[in-house]
Scaffold this motif. Structure first.
Motif, mmCIF file in Angstrom:
data_model
loop_
_atom_site.group_PDB
_atom_site.id
_atom_site.type_symbol
_atom_site.label_atom_id
_atom_site.label_comp_id
_atom_site.label_asym_id
_atom_site.label_seq_id
_atom_site.Cartn_x
_atom_site.Cartn_y
_atom_site.Cartn_z
ATOM 1 N N ARG B 72 42.707 51.493 44.129
ATOM 2 C CA ARG B 72 43.476 50.488 43.406
ATOM 3 C C ARG B 72 42.771 49.141 43.318
ATOM 4 O O ARG B 72 43.150 48.301 42.543
ATOM 5 C CB ARG B 72 44.853 50.334 44.035
ATOM 6 C CG ARG B 72 45.771 51.397 43.509
ATOM 7 C CD ARG B 72 47.169 51.230 43.974
ATOM 8 N NE ARG B 72 47.843 52.506 43.798
ATOM 9 C CZ ARG B 72 48.904 52.878 44.451
ATOM 10 N NH1 ARG B 72 49.433 52.091 45.346
ATOM 11 N NH2 ARG B 72 49.452 54.046 44.247
ATOM 12 N N ARG B 73 41.740 48.933 44.155
ATOM 13 C CA ARG B 73 41.071 47.642 44.123
ATOM 14 C C ARG B 73 40.163 47.534 42.902
ATOM 15 O O ARG B 73 39.735 46.456 42.559
ATOM 16 C CB ARG B 73 40.261 47.450 45.401
ATOM 17 C CG ARG B 73 41.158 47.160 46.583
ATOM 18 C CD ARG B 73 40.331 46.805 47.805
ATOM 19 N NE ARG B 73 41.075 47.172 48.995
ATOM 20 C CZ ARG B 73 40.659 48.035 49.873
ATOM 21 N NH1 ARG B 73 39.507 48.635 49.730
ATOM 22 N NH2 ARG B 73 41.389 48.320 50.920
ATOM 23 N N LEU B 74 39.843 48.661 42.268
ATOM 24 C CA LEU B 74 38.984 48.618 41.091
ATOM 25 C C LEU B 74 39.743 47.973 39.944
ATOM 26 O O LEU B 74 40.817 48.434 39.568
ATOM 27 C CB LEU B 74 38.567 50.039 40.692
ATOM 28 C CG LEU B 74 37.707 50.786 41.699
ATOM 29 C CD1 LEU B 74 37.449 52.198 41.210
ATOM 30 C CD2 LEU B 74 36.399 50.073 41.929
ATOM 31 N N GLU B 75 39.169 46.886 39.413
ATOM 32 C CA GLU B 75 39.851 46.171 38.338
ATOM 33 C C GLU B 75 39.579 46.883 37.015
ATOM 34 O O GLU B 75 38.435 47.252 36.738
ATOM 35 C CB GLU B 75 39.317 44.745 38.283
ATOM 36 C CG GLU B 75 40.174 43.834 37.443
ATOM 37 C CD GLU B 75 39.528 42.471 37.304
ATOM 38 O OE1 GLU B 75 39.793 41.806 36.297
ATOM 39 O OE2 GLU B 75 38.746 42.105 38.180
ATOM 40 N N PRO B 76 40.616 47.115 36.209
ATOM 41 C CA PRO B 76 40.363 47.779 34.924
ATOM 42 C C PRO B 76 39.581 46.856 33.997
ATOM 43 O O PRO B 76 39.665 45.626 34.114
ATOM 44 C CB PRO B 76 41.761 48.046 34.382
ATOM 45 C CG PRO B 76 42.632 47.065 35.062
ATOM 46 C CD PRO B 76 42.023 46.779 36.385
ATOM 47 N N ASN B 77 38.866 47.456 33.063
ATOM 48 C CA ASN B 77 38.130 46.668 32.079
ATOM 49 C C ASN B 77 39.130 45.817 31.288
ATOM 50 O O ASN B 77 40.038 46.350 30.660
ATOM 51 C CB ASN B 77 37.385 47.625 31.139
ATOM 52 C CG ASN B 77 36.472 46.899 30.203
ATOM 53 O OD1 ASN B 77 36.766 45.783 29.784
ATOM 54 N ND2 ASN B 77 35.350 47.511 29.881
ATOM 55 N N PRO B 78 38.994 44.467 31.324
ATOM 56 C CA PRO B 78 39.999 43.607 30.672
ATOM 57 C C PRO B 78 40.123 43.888 29.173
ATOM 58 O O PRO B 78 41.218 43.772 28.619
ATOM 59 C CB PRO B 78 39.478 42.190 30.914
ATOM 60 C CG PRO B 78 38.365 42.286 31.871
ATOM 61 C CD PRO B 78 37.919 43.700 31.963
ATOM 62 N N ALA B 81 42.200 46.916 28.850
ATOM 63 C CA ALA B 81 43.582 46.600 29.233
ATOM 64 C C ALA B 81 44.282 45.856 28.099
ATOM 65 O O ALA B 81 45.449 46.142 27.784
ATOM 66 C CB ALA B 81 43.585 45.771 30.517
ATOM 67 N N GLU B 82 43.573 44.914 27.478
ATOM 68 C CA GLU B 82 44.144 44.149 26.369
ATOM 69 C C GLU B 82 44.414 45.074 25.179
ATOM 70 O O GLU B 82 45.452 44.978 24.509
ATOM 71 C CB GLU B 82 43.173 43.014 25.988
ATOM 72 C CG GLU B 82 43.549 42.213 24.760
ATOM 73 C CD GLU B 82 44.876 41.476 24.904
ATOM 74 O OE1 GLU B 82 45.349 41.338 26.051
ATOM 75 O OE2 GLU B 82 45.450 41.073 23.872
#
Lengths: 244, 215
Positions: B72-78, B81-82
């Protein structure tokens, strides 16, 4: 049917819920004094006892086939909730409950809450303790009632539940802290399997299923659900190489 | 009224829990068993098998909707996500995405195995199963459209990622040009310093600098 299943399921379920309720009462008691949290826990225990005493005989008066359909369906629904969450936690898809951090959170909240003037009732402690014990206890009452009514051994189910509460409270007094080392998820997994198996068995009997081997099919049913749940855990566990 | 509603909601969530499809599935399994028993089939096997299948479907669905705790710490590609957020603004997209997600899952396979098994096993109609054939043919027409919708969705995602990568390449190119310019200025300055030092060593008056170093 052997009373061993009844004792095991109610004892384990009650032990898990008692551990969670103990965390709340301990956190409030050590922070704000013991009097009002104990009043709250006592009041909740009286309400739970009254619910068991009123609903128990009412349930056992229902004809056995109808009772088994109702009790079996309720046990299955209830057991599936426990088993589903336990599988998610074991597979690493849901955070496990940590009694030590839950205790710290409760202590922080209890310290921040306003304190009453000296000599006045501490309703915060009473309410928190009452609500905690009542909500955790309701699940136990539900299991005791359904199991007790299904086997017509309500007294035995209540005694097993009471024994678990006594054990948890005594160990809590000895340890003087939250019982963080109790393998809560493992116990919930076991209780979930037991409740779901009994639910399937009784609902089946109620609607006229002829179980192969009669009561002897119950251990096979428990083993099947246990093996199936374990297989789901293995299959659902995330594989690290997929993101490497 | 609100008290009554809250009271009802408490007992609903107490008994049914937060996974309604799981509870509904268990209810359907009990109901189907009752129907089969009523028809004279001792379907003792149905409930245990259905419950394990339902649990598997619920757990895999939860695993798909909520990434594992360890990841869960992996940030999705913004940008993705947008893109997903904008896409979800349209209710038609939301419906299409839900259907394509479900149609492309193992739950869909299990559901059809169960459906066809019960249809044929319970003798809903005789061989060659004309009604069943018509239903699955219609279903196949819609599913082929959803396959194309799914492809379009994947293409749109790829386009968003490609646009972002092109933007990154342009930014990096501009930065590289600035760095090269700076390097050239440093080189020119270094040469002048060397020339000045050499002239001073030979006892000559160092010549005035002529190279333009400003940019």
């Amino acid at each position: 049917m052997s009373p061993g299943y009844l004792i095991l399921a109610t004892f384990l379920a009650c032990a898990v819920e008692a551990v969670e309720a103990l965390t709340i009462v301990l956190a409030v008691g050590t922070t704000r004094g013991w009097r009002w949290p104990l009043y709250g826990a006592g009041a909740a225990a009286i309400v739970l006892g009254a619910v068991t005493a009123i609903l128990g005989p009412a349930l056992t008066s229902i004809p056995i086939d109808s009772l088994r359909i109702v009790v079996g369906t309720l046990l299955l629904l209830f057991g599936l909730q426990w088993l589903y969450k336990a599988i998610l936690r074991t597979a690493g898809l849901k955070a496990r409950r940590d009694e030590a951090s839950a205790y710290t959170r409760e202590v922080d909240d209890a310290e921040r809450a306003d304190r009453p003037p000296a000599g006045r009732p501490d309703w915060y402690s009473f309410t928190l303790s009452f609500k905690g014990v009542l909500l955790e206890g309701l699940e136990v009452v539900f299991i005791v009632l359904t199991f007790g009514a299904g086997t017509h051994r309500l007294g035995l189910a209540a005694a097993a539940a009471a024994a678990a509460v006594v054990l948890v409270v005594v160990v809590g007094l000895v340890v003087r802290g939250p019982l963080a080392r109790v393998p809560e998820n493992g116990l919930k997994f076991a209780v979930g399997v037991l409740l779901s198996s009994f639910g399937i068995f009784w609902a089946g009997e109620g609607i006229g299923v002829d179980w192969p081997g009669g009561d002897a099919s119950l251990p096979a049913l428990i083993a099947f659900l246990l093996a199936g749940s374990a297989a789901i855990v293995v299959a659902a566990r995330p594989r690290r190489e997929t993101i490497a | 009224m609100s008290y009554l509603r809250r009271f009802g909601r408490f007992w609903w969530s107490f008994v049914v829990g937060d996974n309604v499809p799981l509870a509904m599935g268990a209810g359907v399994a009990i109901g189907l068993t009752a129907v089969l028993v009523h028809k004279g089939v001792n379907a003792w096997w149905l409930m245990p098998a259905a419950i394990v299948a339902l649990l598997a479907m619920a757990v895999f669905a939860a695993g798909r909707n909520h990434p594992p705790i360890a990841f869960r710490r992996l940030e999705p590609n913004p940008v993705l996500a947008e893109h997903a957020r904008r896409r979800a603004d349209d209710v038609q997209n939301r419906i299409a995405d839900r259907i394509t997600d479900f149609a492309g899952s193992m739950q869909f396979v299990y559901l059809h195995v169960l459906w066809f098994g019960l249809w044929i096993g319970l003798g809903a109609e005789r061989y060659p199963y004309g009604l069943l054939t018509m239903i699955v043919s219609l279903e196949a027409i819609f599913l082929s459209t959803f396959v194309m919708i799914s492809q379009n969705r994947a293409d749109a995602k790829r386009q968003v990622l490609a646009d972002q990568q092109w933007q990154t390449v342009q930014d990096e190119d501009s930065q590289n040009r600035e760095l090269l310019d700076l390097s050239n200025q440093i080189l020119a300055l270094t040469k002048e310093v060397h020339a000045y030092a050499a002239a001073a060593r030979n006892g000559h008056q160092p010549a005035a600098t002529t190279t333009e170093t400003g940019s």
